[in-house]
Design an enzyme around this catalytic site. Structure first.
Site, PDB file in Angstrom:
ATOM      1  N   CYS A   4      19.830  12.332  52.495  1.00 18.94           N
ATOM      2  CA  CYS A   4      19.909  12.769  51.099  1.00 18.94           C
ATOM      3  C   CYS A   4      19.030  11.868  50.228  1.00 18.94           C
ATOM      4  O   CYS A   4      19.159  10.643  50.254  1.00 18.94           O
ATOM      5  CB  CYS A   4      21.361  12.732  50.618  1.00 18.94           C
ATOM      6  SG  CYS A   4      21.526  12.933  48.831  1.00 18.94           S
ATOM      7  N   HIS A  46      28.282  10.512  47.789  1.00 19.87           N
ATOM      8  CA  HIS A  46      27.648  11.823  47.908  1.00 19.87           C
ATOM      9  C   HIS A  46      28.608  12.965  47.593  1.00 19.87           C
ATOM     10  O   HIS A  46      29.586  13.178  48.317  1.00 19.87           O
ATOM     11  CB  HIS A  46      27.076  12.019  49.326  1.00 19.87           C
ATOM     12  CG  HIS A  46      26.324  13.307  49.465  1.00 19.87           C
ATOM     13  ND1 HIS A  46      24.989  13.418  49.147  1.00 19.87           N
ATOM     14  CD2 HIS A  46      26.732  14.542  49.824  1.00 19.87           C
ATOM     15  CE1 HIS A  46      24.599  14.670  49.326  1.00 19.87           C
ATOM     16  NE2 HIS A  46      25.647  15.378  49.735  1.00 19.87           N
ATOM     17  N   HIS A  99      23.840  15.440  40.153  1.00 22.95           N
ATOM     18  CA  HIS A  99      23.103  14.627  39.187  1.00 22.95           C
ATOM     19  C   HIS A  99      23.162  15.309  37.833  1.00 22.95           C
ATOM     20  O   HIS A  99      23.097  16.533  37.736  1.00 22.95           O
ATOM     21  CB  HIS A  99      21.652  14.404  39.623  1.00 22.95           C
ATOM     22  CG  HIS A  99      20.926  15.658  39.963  1.00 22.95           C
ATOM     23  ND1 HIS A  99      21.108  16.318  41.159  1.00 22.95           N
ATOM     24  CD2 HIS A  99      20.024  16.397  39.270  1.00 22.95           C
ATOM     25  CE1 HIS A  99      20.355  17.403  41.183  1.00 22.95           C
ATOM     26  NE2 HIS A  99      19.689  17.480  40.039  1.00 22.95           N
TER      27      HIS A  99
HETATM   28  P1  AMP Z   1      17.444  19.618  39.944  1.00 24.16           P
HETATM   29  O1  AMP Z   1      16.383  20.686  39.812  1.00 24.16           O
HETATM   30  O2  AMP Z   1      18.511  19.726  38.903  1.00 24.16           O
HETATM   31  O3  AMP Z   1      18.010  19.535  41.363  1.00 24.16           O
HETATM   32  O4  AMP Z   1      16.729  18.252  39.610  1.00 24.16           O
HETATM   33  C1  AMP Z   1      16.197  17.379  40.543  1.00 24.16           C
HETATM   34  C2  AMP Z   1      15.369  16.390  39.773  1.00 24.16           C
HETATM   35  O5  AMP Z   1      15.089  15.284  40.607  1.00 24.16           O
HETATM   36  C3  AMP Z   1      14.028  16.943  39.266  1.00 24.16           C
HETATM   37  O6  AMP Z   1      13.987  16.863  37.848  1.00 24.16           O
HETATM   38  C4  AMP Z   1      13.003  16.024  39.943  1.00 24.16           C
HETATM   39  O7  AMP Z   1      11.904  15.737  39.089  1.00 24.16           O
HETATM   40  C5  AMP Z   1      13.823  14.791  40.241  1.00 24.16           C
HETATM   41  N1  AMP Z   1      13.346  13.977  41.343  1.00 24.16           N
HETATM   42  C6  AMP Z   1      12.958  14.402  42.570  1.00 24.16           C
HETATM   43  N2  AMP Z   1      12.640  13.341  43.350  1.00 24.16           N
HETATM   44  C7  AMP Z   1      12.828  12.234  42.579  1.00 24.16           C
HETATM   45  C8  AMP Z   1      12.679  10.828  42.805  1.00 24.16           C
HETATM   46  N3  AMP Z   1      12.265  10.338  43.985  1.00 24.16           N
HETATM   47  N4  AMP Z   1      12.964   9.981  41.775  1.00 24.16           N
HETATM   48  C9  AMP Z   1      13.381  10.461  40.596  1.00 24.16           C
HETATM   49  N5  AMP Z   1      13.569  11.764  40.321  1.00 24.16           N
HETATM   50  C10 AMP Z   1      13.281  12.642  41.307  1.00 24.16           C
HETATM   51 ZN    ZN Z   2      23.589  12.057  48.537  1.00 24.61          ZN
END
Ligand code: AMP
Ligand code: ZN
Length: 113
Positions: A4, A46, A99
């Protein structure tokens, strides 16, 4: 969960820019910010989504939202902010570790689909 992405960030295996850490939550800057301030707040453990954590430990869910409110205060989002938790395919959720997005620093407009 070893595979994850956000478990990897919480564990420090994957780099992130920390904004806030509490006993059970971690907040870090989104890699692709959609606003001048775009922070993600996660439970350190998680859970797939809000429903998963709400069903298991509502107090913990409260800690995640309290951390999001604290992030908005720290980021000085005095003009207002938006807190979003995408859930499931129709929302566009891409990372299946709960998140909360905290967005602000500009007029965010109406919530568009
Ligand atoms: P969601 O579409 O709500 O699942 O949001 C996932 C978010 O995670 C997106 O806004 C991505 O830009 C962000 N994201 C993906 N990989 C990373 C990372 N390594 N560090 C920080 N944010 C990330
Ligand atoms: Zn996780």
């Amino acid at each position: 969960m070893s595979d994850c992405l956000f478990c990897g960030i919480v564990a420090g295996r994957i780099p992130s820019t920390k904004v806030l850490e509490t006993d059970r939550t971690y907040a870090f800057r989104d890699l692709h910010p959609q606003a001048p301030s775009h922070v993600l707040v996660v439970p350190k453990d998680h859970y797939v989504d809000l429903a998963d954590l709400a069903a298991t430990d509502p107090t913990y869910l409260g800690e995640v939202f309290a951390a999001a409110v604290e992030v908005a205060r720290m980021e000085k989002l005095t003009g207002g902010h938006r807190i979003i938790a995408n859930t499931g395919p129709d929302s566009g959720q891409t990372v299946f570790h709960l998140h909360v997005h905290v967005l602000g620093g500009r007029n965010l407009g109406v919530l568009a689909g």
